[in-house]
Design a protein around this motif. Structure first.
Motif, mmCIF file in Angstrom:
data_model
loop_
_atom_site.group_PDB
_atom_site.id
_atom_site.type_symbol
_atom_site.label_atom_id
_atom_site.label_comp_id
_atom_site.label_asym_id
_atom_site.label_seq_id
_atom_site.Cartn_x
_atom_site.Cartn_y
_atom_site.Cartn_z
ATOM 1 N N VAL A 11 46.917 47.262 42.414
ATOM 2 C CA VAL A 11 46.807 45.857 41.980
ATOM 3 C C VAL A 11 45.347 45.474 41.809
ATOM 4 C CG1 VAL A 11 47.285 43.478 42.619
ATOM 5 C CG2 VAL A 11 48.995 45.253 43.060
ATOM 6 N N GLU A 12 44.515 45.808 42.773
ATOM 7 C CA GLU A 12 43.095 45.474 42.684
ATOM 8 C C GLU A 12 42.425 46.209 41.520
ATOM 9 O OE1 GLU A 12 44.556 44.522 46.657
ATOM 10 O OE2 GLU A 12 44.697 46.298 45.386
ATOM 11 N N MET A 31 40.218 45.879 35.719
ATOM 12 C CA MET A 31 40.236 46.411 34.355
ATOM 13 C C MET A 31 40.548 45.346 33.311
ATOM 14 S SD MET A 31 41.889 50.202 34.660
ATOM 15 C CE MET A 31 43.484 49.536 35.084
ATOM 16 N N ARG A 32 40.675 44.114 33.705
ATOM 17 C CA ARG A 32 40.912 43.046 32.740
ATOM 18 C C ARG A 32 39.645 42.786 31.924
ATOM 19 N NH1 ARG A 32 44.091 38.705 36.676
ATOM 20 N NH2 ARG A 32 45.991 39.978 36.970
ATOM 21 N N GLU A 72 34.779 44.189 34.847
ATOM 22 C CA GLU A 72 34.550 44.208 36.278
ATOM 23 C C GLU A 72 34.456 45.638 36.804
ATOM 24 O OE1 GLU A 72 33.980 42.822 40.181
ATOM 25 O OE2 GLU A 72 33.758 41.898 38.196
ATOM 26 N N LEU A 73 35.284 46.535 36.248
ATOM 27 C CA LEU A 73 35.231 47.934 36.670
ATOM 28 C C LEU A 73 33.878 48.546 36.343
ATOM 29 C CD1 LEU A 73 36.690 50.420 37.817
ATOM 30 C CD2 LEU A 73 37.533 50.898 35.512
ATOM 31 N N ARG A 74 33.359 48.233 35.153
ATOM 32 C CA ARG A 74 32.038 48.736 34.775
ATOM 33 C C ARG A 74 30.961 48.201 35.727
ATOM 34 N NH1 ARG A 74 31.409 50.588 29.359
ATOM 35 N NH2 ARG A 74 33.351 50.550 28.188
#
Length: 611
Positions: free
Chosen positions: A198-199, A204-205, A210-212
């Motif tokens: 979930v996190e 990845m939205r 945010e992941l980057r």
């Protein structure tokens, strides 16, 4: 120093007497030539360019100048072409708009002698670097969320470390210490806990922004993988399991070790046959009386327990244990077949056998983990080379030693079905790695009968498991004898009722076989039905209404009797309908509904390895 000779002047016209003849005037000349001494070195002409060499040098200079000129002209042409096209693209707004909306992102154009392809980088390109961050996550076998995390990382080209706590049981404590629970998946960037699936989806939205941000190292910031969960190390076994094995070593194991040293083991002639490395029942009883100071009935009872636990066997398989000089026994490691078993490494496993259900669960988890890491998502392609070098496979091979003296009679029918389905598929993978493939990349079919495991004190090959156990002791195709003869102790393990769906649950390592999978005992019937539907949905059956022909896998030709009455293909087609998708089921039903004949054609079987 030299010798003098007379010789006519060269390049002149001479008469027969050596006189020079020019315009009908005869001139007599004598030219003296001094020859060098024979011991002096012969003179060599000076190194200089003759006319031919000078012409070659001029030619090479001209050719080099020509190619340099052509290269400059070509480079100029390419530069002018690219500049003109770039300018036209920048000035054409409609082209830019259409290019953004179109699915193709590649522009291609040709210039004389060169082909140029320009690819625009996608804005949502998800392949990026971790900049030194260590990505790791804890997982379990057959976990959907763990599979989703693994797939997301692979799609983005991110390197990660997976720690499957079903394989590395000793790491489960670390999972609890770091996260406070045993739930998986648990993802870490370096030593920082990110969370679960979930996190990860939240991060990845908006194009993985945010992941980057979490992965890329900020300017001047600290980023170290020192606190990250350590990657599994190759060659280190589970210390917990080792401690348990040492604790399980009991009095009987110590007695057996002394027996190997004290009993008079020798070769004997028994019923006109030479039997090697055996001892009599009386020898064993006398040893137990002396070593344990027990009564004779107690010694006989211990002998029976040694037979039941597969420490010793009767050389002719006639009884469990009886005292007497005419009853001969030998240790399990002295059986003639033992050296051919690939889970035997010079000595048998003397530790107390684990429960068969526990071993079945262990095989399912570790082999499922291997497929998740080293097979394609559809399980149709297996990377045998990567498997052979993996720590997971090394642990599986070590675990197979626990099969040597396991008691399989305690398994229920469903447990027995799942156990031998999983063991067959695991043995095929092991056989491909150890035995290899035949000519032209085809599977080595001899490995189905020659590749052996020692299981419950007896040898089993993939062929005996398939035909003797799973097919309830039926003859294999083109064979005249059954796998197990009357009196064979392995016959007790044969399934009471043959389930034809087993043919869709076993993978023999070829491209035409069903995909490789592993089953759980409590869901094996449901999973076999799903395997059958998937097999038919792919290439298991094809229907041609115009030719009124049904194309089937040769499995139905070789094992037709398993699916119904032999040579009655219509019954087999009726049986198939419940496992076909609506489209194929409708076509088969249409063919069977009228009185016209139905043609059956069997496809060619591809024996190439599924790597």
């Amino acid at each position: 120093m030299g010798s003098e000779v007379e010789s006519p002047i060269p390049n002149e016209n001479h008469d027969s007497n050596g006189n020079n003849v020019n315009n009908d005037v005869t001139v007599t000349k004598t030219l003296t030539i001094v020859q060098p001494h024979s011991l002096l070195p012969k003179p060599a002409p000076p190194a200089k360019l003759n006319s031919n060499n000078r012409n070659d040098a001029v030619s090479r200079l001209a050719v080099g100048k020509f190619f340099r000129q052509r290269s400059n002209d070509l480079s100029s042409a390419i530069s002018r072409g690219i500049s003109s096209i770039k300018q036209s693209i920048e000035n054409d707004e409609s082209f830019n708009k259409n290019d953004k909306d179109s699915s193709g992102d590649v522009t291609e154009f040709n210039l004389p002698g060169v082909k140029v392809v320009v690819t625009d980088k996608k804005e949502n390109d998800v392949s990026f670097s971790t900049k030194g961050r260590v990505i790791s996550f804890f997982s379990r076998s057959n976990c959907r969320d763990c599979s989703a995390v693994r797939r997301l990382f692979r799609e983005r080209g991110l390197r990660f470390v997976e720690i499957n706590v079903d394989v590395y049981v000793e790491r489960e404590k670390e999972l609890v210490d770091r996260t406070g629970s045993k739930t998986v998946p648990k993802i870490f960037f370096d030593g920082e806990l990110i969370g679960g699936l979930v996190e990860l989806n939240v991060m990845m939205r908006n194009g993985d922004g945010e992941l980057r941000r979490r992965l890329l190292r900020e300017e001047g910031g600290k980023c170290s993988g020192a606190d990250a969960p350590a990657a599994p190390a190759y060659g280190f076994d589970d210390d917990v399991a080792k401690d348990e094995e040492e604790e399980e070593e009991g009095e009987m194991v110590r007695v057996v070790r002394v027996m190997r040293q004290r009993l008079p083991i020798q070769d004997r002639w028994i019923k006109m046959k030479l039997v090697r490395n055996c001892f009599s029942g009386t020898d064993l009883v006398d040893f137990l009386l002396h070593h344990l100071h027990s009564s004779r009935p107690k010694a006989v009872e211990i002998g029976k327990q040694l037979c039941q636990k597969h420490f010793i066997h009767h050389v002719l398989g006639e009884n469990d244990f009886e005292e007497g000089n005419n009853n001969f026994y030998r240790f399990l490691e002295h059986e003639p077949f033992i050296t051919k078993c690939f889970n035997f490494r010079g000595a048998t496993n003397d530790s107390e056998p684990k429960a068969a259900a526990e071993l079945c669960d262990r095989i399912t988890k570790i082999m499922s983990a291997i497929l998740e890491s080293y097979a394609s998502d559809d399980r149709k392609h297996v990377d045998y080379v990567a498997i052979s070098k993996s720590e997971e496979f090394r642990r599986y091979v070590n675990m197979t030693q626990d099969l040597q003296r396991v008691d399989l009679l305690e398994l229920s029918e469903n447990e027995k079905l799942a156990f031998f389905l999983n063991l067959y598929n695991a043995m095929v993978i092991h056989a491909v790695i150890r035995v290899g493939v035949g000519q032209e990349g085809a599977i080595n079919r001899r490995s189905f009968s020659d590749f052996l495991y020692l299981i419950g004190g007896h040898p089993y090959s993939p062929s005996t498991i398939k035909n003797g156990i799973l097919r309830s002791n039926r003859r294999s195709p083109y064979s005249l004898v059954k796998p197990f003869s009357t009196g064979d102790p392995r016959l007790e393990l044969a399934l009471l009722k043959m389930n034809p769906l087993i043919h869709f649950g076993i993978c023999n390592g070829t491209k035409s076989s069903p995909k490789v999978r592993f089953f759980s005992p409590h869901r094996v019937a449901e999973e076999l039905r799903g395997a059958a539907r998937e097999f038919f949905a792919n290439d298991g059956i094809e229907v041609n209404l115009e030719k009124r022909t049904v194309y089937l896998s040769p499995i139905f030709k070789w094992y037709g009797m398993d699916f119904g009455q032999e040579r009655n293909i219509l019954n087999i087609l009726n049986w198939m309908i419940s496992y076909l998708d609506p489209n194929k089921a409708g076509l088969v039903t249409h063919l069977l509904s009228d009185a016209a004949s139905v043609n059956i054609s069997y496809k060619n079987y591809d024996w190439s390895i599924n790597s």
